[in-house]
Design a protein around this motif. Structure first.
Motif, PDB file in Angstrom:
ATOM      1  N   MET A  86     102.787  96.526 -16.852  1.00 22.07           N
ATOM      2  CA  MET A  86     102.396  95.317 -16.848  1.00 22.07           C
ATOM      3  C   MET A  86     102.814  94.471 -15.532  1.00 22.07           C
ATOM      4  O   MET A  86     103.401  94.659 -14.735  1.00 22.07           O
ATOM      5  CB  MET A  86     102.900  94.470 -17.816  1.00 22.07           C
ATOM      6  N   ARG A 130     103.874  91.824 -12.822  1.00 23.33           N
ATOM      7  CA  ARG A 130     105.381  90.959 -12.720  1.00 23.33           C
ATOM      8  C   ARG A 130     105.124  89.445 -12.013  1.00 23.33           C
ATOM      9  O   ARG A 130     104.523  90.412 -11.197  1.00 23.33           O
ATOM     10  CB  ARG A 130     106.327  91.498 -12.858  1.00 23.33           C
ATOM     11  N   GLU A 155     112.632  84.930 -17.414  1.00 20.76           N
ATOM     12  CA  GLU A 155     111.980  85.372 -17.692  1.00 20.76           C
ATOM     13  C   GLU A 155     111.530  85.468 -18.679  1.00 20.76           C
ATOM     14  O   GLU A 155     111.331  85.109 -19.381  1.00 20.76           O
ATOM     15  CB  GLU A 155     112.342  86.766 -17.693  1.00 20.76           C
ATOM     16  N   ARG A 170     106.690  86.051 -21.033  1.00 23.73           N
ATOM     17  CA  ARG A 170     105.975  87.347 -21.638  1.00 23.73           C
ATOM     18  C   ARG A 170     104.895  86.108 -21.831  1.00 23.73           C
ATOM     19  O   ARG A 170     104.860  85.537 -23.097  1.00 23.73           O
ATOM     20  CB  ARG A 170     107.054  88.697 -22.291  1.00 23.73           C
ATOM     21  N   THR A 171     104.219  87.167 -21.664  1.00 19.01           N
ATOM     22  CA  THR A 171     102.586  87.139 -22.386  1.00 19.01           C
ATOM     23  C   THR A 171     102.502  88.481 -22.275  1.00 19.01           C
ATOM     24  O   THR A 171     102.841  89.848 -22.567  1.00 19.01           O
ATOM     25  CB  THR A 171     101.477  86.339 -21.220  1.00 19.01           C
ATOM     26  N   ASP A 172     101.354  88.691 -23.035  1.00 18.58           N
ATOM     27  CA  ASP A 172     100.687  89.629 -23.509  1.00 18.58           C
ATOM     28  C   ASP A 172     100.024  90.687 -22.429  1.00 18.58           C
ATOM     29  O   ASP A 172     100.265  91.852 -21.637  1.00 18.58           O
ATOM     30  CB  ASP A 172      99.429  90.140 -24.393  1.00 18.58           C
ATOM     31  N   VAL A 208     104.252  89.618 -17.144  1.00 24.83           N
ATOM     32  CA  VAL A 208     105.960  88.628 -17.432  1.00 24.83           C
ATOM     33  C   VAL A 208     105.877  87.702 -16.309  1.00 24.83           C
ATOM     34  O   VAL A 208     105.783  88.357 -14.527  1.00 24.83           O
ATOM     35  CB  VAL A 208     106.662  90.004 -16.907  1.00 24.83           C
ATOM     36  N   TYR A 209     106.067  86.416 -15.714  1.00 29.18           N
ATOM     37  CA  TYR A 209     106.262  86.014 -15.489  1.00 29.18           C
ATOM     38  C   TYR A 209     107.768  84.967 -15.003  1.00 29.18           C
ATOM     39  O   TYR A 209     108.233  85.016 -16.193  1.00 29.18           O
ATOM     40  CB  TYR A 209     105.891  84.040 -15.999  1.00 29.18           C
TER      41      TYR A 209
END
Length: 98
Positions: free
Chosen positions: A1, A3, A47, A49-51, A54-55
């Motif tokens: 995923m 970041r 932080e 999160r989306t699918d 991670v923002y």
């Protein structure tokens, strides 16, 4: 995923919505993630999160104000079709912005 580090000036409606949903009453010191960037500078971020990713949204006084104002505006005129569009946030350093 992936970041992704995001400054508040680059927030999309989708990320801002996620922030407001995750921190409806604002955020505290316990919510802040601290890390060193490539320039060895300490960065503070929240932080979300989306699918897909991670923002890590950089923390600043302007971020708190933006989240608060967005939450108020969302009740009035937020259209879910706008997700993914950018949010216009004035730059205090911009001489054209008075």
């Amino acid at each position: 995923m992936k970041r992704i580090i995001v400054d508040y000036k680059k927030l999309t409606n989708e990320i801002l919505t996620l922030l407001v949903e995750k921190y409806p009453d604002g955020y505290g010191d316990d919510d802040i993630i601290r890390f060193k960037n490539a320039s060895n500078e300490t960065v503070e971020a929240l932080e979300v999160r989306t699918d897909e990713a991670v923002y890590l949204v950089k923390v600043s006084t302007r971020l708190a104000n933006t989240m608060e104002n967005f939450d108020e505006e969302e009740d009035d005129d937020f259209d879910s079709g706008d997700i993914g569009n950018s949010v216009d946030i004035p730059d205090d350093n911009d001489p054209d912005n008075e």
